[in-house]
Enzyme design. Structure first.
Site, PDB file in Angstrom:
ATOM      1  N   THR A 179      24.843  48.092  17.523  1.00 19.43           N
ATOM      2  CA  THR A 179      24.704  48.019  16.059  1.00 19.43           C
ATOM      3  C   THR A 179      24.796  49.403  15.412  1.00 19.43           C
ATOM      4  OG1 THR A 179      23.230  46.138  16.407  1.00 19.43           O
ATOM      5  CG2 THR A 179      23.170  47.169  14.234  1.00 19.43           C
ATOM      6  N   LYS A 187      33.983  43.964   7.660  1.00 18.33           N
ATOM      7  CA  LYS A 187      33.128  44.314   6.534  1.00 18.33           C
ATOM      8  C   LYS A 187      33.851  45.262   5.549  1.00 18.33           C
ATOM      9  CE  LYS A 187      28.733  43.960   9.150  1.00 18.33           C
ATOM     10  NZ  LYS A 187      27.549  44.755   9.609  1.00 18.33           N
ATOM     11  N   HIS A 217      30.991  42.453  11.870  1.00 20.44           N
ATOM     12  CA  HIS A 217      29.891  41.576  12.308  1.00 20.44           C
ATOM     13  C   HIS A 217      30.433  40.608  13.350  1.00 20.44           C
ATOM     14  CE1 HIS A 217      26.608  38.631  12.169  1.00 20.44           C
ATOM     15  NE2 HIS A 217      27.569  37.719  12.171  1.00 20.44           N
ATOM     16  N   ARG A 264      30.880  40.462  20.942  1.00 22.74           N
ATOM     17  CA  ARG A 264      29.782  41.434  20.826  1.00 22.74           C
ATOM     18  C   ARG A 264      30.096  42.679  21.654  1.00 22.74           C
ATOM     19  NH1 ARG A 264      25.720  41.064  16.942  1.00 22.74           N
ATOM     20  NH2 ARG A 264      24.248  42.093  18.324  1.00 22.74           N
ATOM     21  N   PHE A 278      15.943  48.032   5.290  1.00 24.57           N
ATOM     22  CA  PHE A 278      17.384  48.192   5.028  1.00 24.57           C
ATOM     23  C   PHE A 278      18.007  46.960   4.363  1.00 24.57           C
ATOM     24  CE2 PHE A 278      16.952  46.513   9.367  1.00 24.57           C
ATOM     25  CZ  PHE A 278      17.840  45.453   9.373  1.00 24.57           C
ATOM     26  N   ARG A 295      32.527  49.682  16.762  1.00 26.00           N
ATOM     27  CA  ARG A 295      31.454  50.262  15.944  1.00 26.00           C
ATOM     28  C   ARG A 295      31.283  51.766  16.161  1.00 26.00           C
ATOM     29  NH1 ARG A 295      26.916  45.415  16.078  1.00 26.00           N
ATOM     30  NH2 ARG A 295      27.499  44.478  14.075  1.00 26.00           N
TER      31      ARG A 295
HETATM   32  O1  CDP Z   1      25.012  43.252  13.392  1.00 25.04           O
HETATM   33  P1  CDP Z   1      24.032  43.174  14.543  1.00 25.04           P
HETATM   34  O2  CDP Z   1      23.732  41.743  14.946  1.00 25.04           O
HETATM   35  O3  CDP Z   1      24.443  44.035  15.688  1.00 25.04           O
HETATM   36  O4  CDP Z   1      22.664  43.835  14.021  1.00 25.04           O
HETATM   37  P2  CDP Z   1      21.430  43.216  13.229  1.00 25.04           P
HETATM   38  O5  CDP Z   1      20.189  43.820  13.801  1.00 25.04           O
HETATM   39  O6  CDP Z   1      21.526  41.729  13.152  1.00 25.04           O
HETATM   40  O7  CDP Z   1      21.614  43.818  11.769  1.00 25.04           O
HETATM   41  C1  CDP Z   1      22.567  43.295  10.878  1.00 25.04           C
HETATM   42  C2  CDP Z   1      23.253  44.439  10.172  1.00 25.04           C
HETATM   43  O8  CDP Z   1      22.301  45.136   9.394  1.00 25.04           O
HETATM   44  C3  CDP Z   1      23.845  45.503  11.098  1.00 25.04           C
HETATM   45  O9  CDP Z   1      25.117  45.170  11.581  1.00 25.04           O
HETATM   46  C4  CDP Z   1      23.869  46.713  10.195  1.00 25.04           C
HETATM   47  O10 CDP Z   1      25.013  46.706   9.341  1.00 25.04           O
HETATM   48  C5  CDP Z   1      22.632  46.514   9.335  1.00 25.04           C
HETATM   49  N1  CDP Z   1      21.476  47.302   9.824  1.00 25.04           N
HETATM   50  C6  CDP Z   1      21.121  48.465   9.160  1.00 25.04           C
HETATM   51  O11 CDP Z   1      21.794  48.843   8.192  1.00 25.04           O
HETATM   52  N2  CDP Z   1      20.057  49.218   9.573  1.00 25.04           N
HETATM   53  C7  CDP Z   1      19.322  48.828  10.622  1.00 25.04           C
HETATM   54  N3  CDP Z   1      18.270  49.585  11.003  1.00 25.04           N
HETATM   55  C8  CDP Z   1      19.661  47.645  11.325  1.00 25.04           C
HETATM   56  C9  CDP Z   1      20.742  46.904  10.891  1.00 25.04           C
HETATM   57 MG    MG Z   2      22.641  40.271  14.049  1.00 30.87          MG
END
Ligand code: CDP
Ligand code: MG
Length: 246
Positions: free
Chosen positions: A108, A14, A147, A102, A64, A122
């Site tokens: 996350t 990213k 990601h 992952r 978000f 991360r």
């Molecule tokens: O990327 P991942 O699949 O782990 O998480 P997601 O729940 O699918 O969320 C996608 C992306 O959104 C995350 O990787 C974060 O960059 C962002 N995000 C965020 O900014 N704030 C949150 N509360 C949850 C996710």
């Molecule tokens: Mg995701």
């Protein structure tokens, strides 16, 4: 393809990782030596709003979401440098690719990552407060560098969203492809055309090798029928790197 030794997964490095010169670090963490996974595809992408919104479609409506779209488009990390707004999109292939990636990414939320899995990628991310117009905190944005597809179905959707069949070496194409023998498909202002209209861009021409699911989608959409794959999901890929987004 989801099975065992040739499973594929999508990884995005990213904009915050590019800005902080962490690309080399991330790539070395993901190397075949560490993960047992091989490169199948790689590209540098200037992420359009259409592509960002398709990629993160499941998060539409969340607090978000608007900042997430700006984040992946590079608008937050390069507000004054449009030419630097890029992500590196990668497809890795090998046993348990989705799960392994992952794991190396980690949780996350970078704070949780640091606490529960020090050393994961991360853990080097940041959490930024989100505020409303009055300056009240309404949530958090997680800038987490990378990601990785969460499950196999997501990997298939995402790989087909970011990559064309021709982006892969011949033995590394995991999903059915077809040669388009029918219409030209053009795109302009959110609409599909089978004849060229002024300023429309050709998505797919006769003779092109494309994902079968894209052709199925366009042929349904052109008849006005519902399709599991949206027009935007098909168009975002074929228009990738065509236009500069402000
Ligand atoms: O990327 P991942 O699949 O782990 O998480 P997601 O729940 O699918 O969320 C996608 C992306 O959104 C995350 O990787 C974060 O960059 C962002 N995000 C965020 O900014 N704030 C949150 N509360 C949850 C996710
Ligand atoms: Mg995701």
């Amino acid at each position: 393809m989801t099975k065992e030794k040739n499973e594929q997964t999508l990884v995005l490095i990213k904009p915050d990782a590019l800005k902080n010169s962490l690309t080399g670090y991330v790539l070395s963490q993901l190397s075949e030596f560490h993960t047992g996974l091989r490169f199948a595809g790689a590209k540098i992408v200037h992420v359009s709003r259409m592509l960002a919104e398709e990629h993160y479609a499941e998060h539409r409506g969340k607090v978000f979401y608007p900042s997430l779209i700006e984040y992946i488009m590079g608008l937050l990390h390069y507000p004054d440098d449009p030419e630097r707004r890029r992500v590196i999109a990668l497809v890795y292939q090998g046993p348990d690719a989705v799960k392994k990636m992952r794991e190396i990414c980690g949780p996350t939320n970078p704070h949780v990552a640091r606490e529960t899995k020090p050393g994961c990628i991360r853990a080097l991310g940041t959490v930024v407060p989100l505020k409303d117009a009055a300056g009240n905190k309404i949530g958090e944005r997680m800038d987490n560098l990378i990601h990785a597809s969460a499950v196999n179905d997501e990997a298939e959707r995402e790989i087909k969203l970011w990559f064309r069949p021709g982006d892969f070496p011949p033995f590394m194409r995991s999903y059915p492809t077809e040669i388009n023998t029918e219409d030209h498909y053009y795109f302009k202002n959110g609409k599909l055309h089978t004849k060229h209209v002024t300023d429309s861009i050709c998505l797919i021409a006769p003779g092109d090798v494309v994902w079968k699911s894209d052709l199925d989608a366009l042929s349904l959409l052109q008849k006005g029928a519902p399709s599991a794959t949206s027009l935007e999901a098909v168009a975002a890929k074929y228009l990738m790197n065509y236009t500069a987004e402000k």
